[in-house]
Write a protein that holds these residues in place. Sequence first.
Motif, mmCIF file in Angstrom:
data_model
loop_
_atom_site.group_PDB
_atom_site.id
_atom_site.type_symbol
_atom_site.label_atom_id
_atom_site.label_comp_id
_atom_site.label_asym_id
_atom_site.label_seq_id
_atom_site.Cartn_x
_atom_site.Cartn_y
_atom_site.Cartn_z
ATOM 1 N N GLU A 113 0.821 -1.218 0.000
ATOM 2 C CA GLU A 113 0.000 0.000 0.000
ATOM 3 C C GLU A 113 0.852 1.264 0.000
ATOM 4 N N LEU A 114 2.028 1.165 0.552
ATOM 5 C CA LEU A 114 2.884 2.354 0.652
ATOM 6 C C LEU A 114 3.846 2.412 -0.526
ATOM 7 N N PRO A 115 4.370 3.607 -0.817
ATOM 8 C CA PRO A 115 5.385 3.701 -1.872
ATOM 9 C C PRO A 115 6.590 2.824 -1.513
ATOM 10 N N HIS A 117 9.691 3.334 -1.312
ATOM 11 C CA HIS A 117 10.694 3.869 -0.395
ATOM 12 C C HIS A 117 10.249 3.823 1.067
ATOM 13 N N ARG A 118 9.002 3.554 1.316
ATOM 14 C CA ARG A 118 8.560 3.436 2.709
ATOM 15 C C ARG A 118 8.132 2.021 3.081
ATOM 16 N N LEU A 155 12.915 1.346 12.930
ATOM 17 C CA LEU A 155 12.876 2.734 13.410
ATOM 18 C C LEU A 155 11.793 3.534 12.677
ATOM 19 N N GLU A 160 6.627 6.271 12.445
ATOM 20 C CA GLU A 160 5.326 6.492 11.810
ATOM 21 C C GLU A 160 4.178 6.119 12.747
ATOM 22 N N ARG B 294 12.720 13.477 -3.259
ATOM 23 C CA ARG B 294 11.442 13.923 -2.696
ATOM 24 C C ARG B 294 11.675 15.069 -1.690
ATOM 25 N N MET B 349 5.997 12.060 5.043
ATOM 26 C CA MET B 349 6.828 11.017 5.648
ATOM 27 C C MET B 349 7.730 10.353 4.606
ATOM 28 N N SER B 350 7.561 10.708 3.357
ATOM 29 C CA SER B 350 8.428 10.165 2.300
ATOM 30 C C SER B 350 9.581 11.103 1.957
ATOM 31 N N VAL B 372 12.350 9.723 10.016
ATOM 32 C CA VAL B 372 13.339 9.722 11.077
ATOM 33 C C VAL B 372 14.719 10.041 10.490
ATOM 34 N N GLU B 422 2.612 11.442 -5.715
ATOM 35 C CA GLU B 422 2.486 10.943 -4.334
ATOM 36 C C GLU B 422 1.843 12.006 -3.441
#
Lengths: 187, 669
Positions: A113-115, A117-118, A155, A160, B294, B349-350, B372, B422
Amino acid sequence: MNSHKGGAVSHAAAETRRGPRRRQPQAADWSNAPAQVLTRYAERGVFRSFTAFPQSGSRAAFCMRWHKDRYFDFIVDGTLKTIRVPVVLPNVAPRSAMHRDYRQFLEGFQGGELPVHRSIDQRKCFLKCMNRLGSLSIVVEVRDGDYAYATEKLLAVIHETYLLFLQLGGYADYMVQHLGANPDWGK
Amino acid sequence: MKQPDDQSKWATASQEPEPSTRRNFLARAAATGAAAAAMGMLAQKTEAQTAAESAGANGCEAGVAPLRPPEIERCAALPATRADFSAKPMTGAQLFANLCKDEELAGFFLCPGNYSIANELAQVGIPTFGGRTEGGMCAMADGFSRASNEVVACSGTEGPGFCHMTMNIAAAHFANTPMLVLASNGTMGAEDTQTFLQFMQQQPVTSSIRKYGKRIIMPTRIYEYGATAFRQVRTGVPGLAHLDFPRETYAMTFKDASEVVRMFNKNQYRSDTRPAPSAKELATAVSMITKAERPVLVAGHGVYWREAYDVLLKTAERHEMCIVGSGPTRGHVPDDHRLDGSRSTSALMSADLVVFVGQYLMPAVGDYTFPVGVPTIRVHPEQGDLGHNWPVDLGIVSDEKLFLEALGNALPNKKRAAWVNEIASAKKKQDEKELATVQTALGYSQSTGLLHPSTLCKEVHDFLYTGSIDPKQTLTGYGSNLVGAHAGRWLRGFRPGQEIVTYYQFGAMGPDLAMMIGSGAAIQAGLGPQKAYKGAPTLVITGDAGMGFTLMELDTATKYRIPVICVVYNNNCWGMHFTAKQTPKAEQLYMFQENIRYDKIAEVLGARGEYCKTQEQLRDALARAYKAAEHENASTLINCQGHKDFSLSDKYPGMGGFGPEPGVRAQMH
């Protein structure tokens, strides 16, 4: 970086001292990589304080003062190939709506569900959430030996959790009652 | 920077009904100024006042209703005069007033007291507003400055009046409002004698809530310290200066200029020079931004203060950087801009690089929704704050506008389609979630027959931004903890200075109505970023708790014909009564009398009143209020009856949590 934590002895320190002796894995990466990642973040000021405890057998333990001024223990087990944070969120009743929501939130990292990179590459590590005596904990199973990746992802997930899951998820009351947030502002 | 010549713009109002268009506002504003200059009008009545008079309504005896005092127009018609040494000796107060005039002080808000200084500032032609309480007028000054981007002053008398201002001095301080706090303060001759002088040591009180402060004890240095105060509020990071005047200073007379020390022209006592980024630092910043996939640029208060909003958008668009506004005003990053991330919290957050520009009050790590340990560039006018709270990888001492101009020139054109998508996708999801919340709230409203704060705020949103009114036109703000949490989600800043974050940082409860009356004065005069919307109404969403602080200032709004629509969410209590859940004996502490008719109080003060319990009633009330604001410059209080239990999440769940920052709901940084 070793900064004085003060207060009660952490779960991490206690578990490291009491834990059963296990055969130490061959690759030293299981302890070095998490230590390097966490130290780097500590030096960047991410944590308010950070302690790396002396390694004990196949276990390494770290403790950091972080979100909501709480202490988070990181326990790396080189034999089980896991990284565990025993208390990510305290006082969450088992099988409660919040527990279900949080499982769903975590699944988002591994469910596409997330891109990219996450999200978390399940070939590299796998995330599990458990409720132990009302505390939500996360265990990361390191699948390809890349402990640095697993530490980074763990982390990010905790970060998040506090900045997105709690803030956007309607947990104002929980934050006030269990995380010491100011009822007016949430801080 | 410009300032109005006189006070005539607040003295009168057009009587011709016109539709709500930007063009008509401009035309009406021009006509208003001309008419005011031509006539010394007698007091005029609004329709509401006339109706109240004839009907004896609202508790008024028939034939008795508030009337605007004739002095408003009479004083506005009088010419401003500037004292000089040619005719007779000058007082310290006159010297100080001349200094303020030369510094183009844009507005002065006071509750009478500090008479010599206050009267001379009015006489010299500084737009001056007198109101009901020092605290309220201090908040008004703050709001005026936030909306106009101009230096402002407020005043109070001696100890009691000064003390009343303190909460709002602090609110202004934490918003970095360029404001002078002026207060008279006894006499040096009787200091420490316990004579009845209302004397207290004022400076220690503001020592932690000001940029500069001085009790002026040498009469010959009144001009010098005044100049120092202006230098402090205008330069570097703007801030608040507090001067207190013993009688010996403002009442002292001077035969000629030789008796006054260090009375220089402003070009000598301060400089407009600004720091610029070095070539090396700029090259490093360009390299980091170009390499990032980004990047997010947080455009803080300094971008607004330095009027760098146009170059900000140009630079961001050129390189397709996500931009998020922060600070005590909103709109310098327009909420409808495709690169705006203020409702794309999840996408923030990205970010793989954050660039803070003009963020005067830095959040701590973890306060802002960024990844983070994200690499960070911070651009700030003063070196001493770089690294404060938030570690930086690159710190640049620079004026915000100069940096953005240099960056815009140095950055190559770049497209970041995936990043833009995004941001858009996250915004869509967040908006959908907010709409779902409104639907839940609508169910609560329907089941109780009372307005839920979420329903209320969405209705205001639809009225201001989706109907016939130009969405950029209305200046808004909000207060109150409960309804404020929803108002932040639905009020918008589509252009610089359109939304005032009244709570910003200090979180003061109650000054919001007064602050927005002050903001209203700025848009009535068309100052700074409000110029294109001169004469437009102002709207504030607040709570019944806040009414206890500044409701009486509706008298001031009505007196000066500053049209403010005050939407009050009335839930009969302090919304935080849920904090007494574990101590039920304490619950009564949070309760007010139920069903207090704040709308009726407004009517008694000469404003209009509306009472609503449903979405449809609110819709109609907003339409009537807006029409009255446009056509009569009349203020309206819309009393929206809610339910105290709406703040209990176990009874009425699903209303979301605290507001993530940065973003539309940001109040702390």
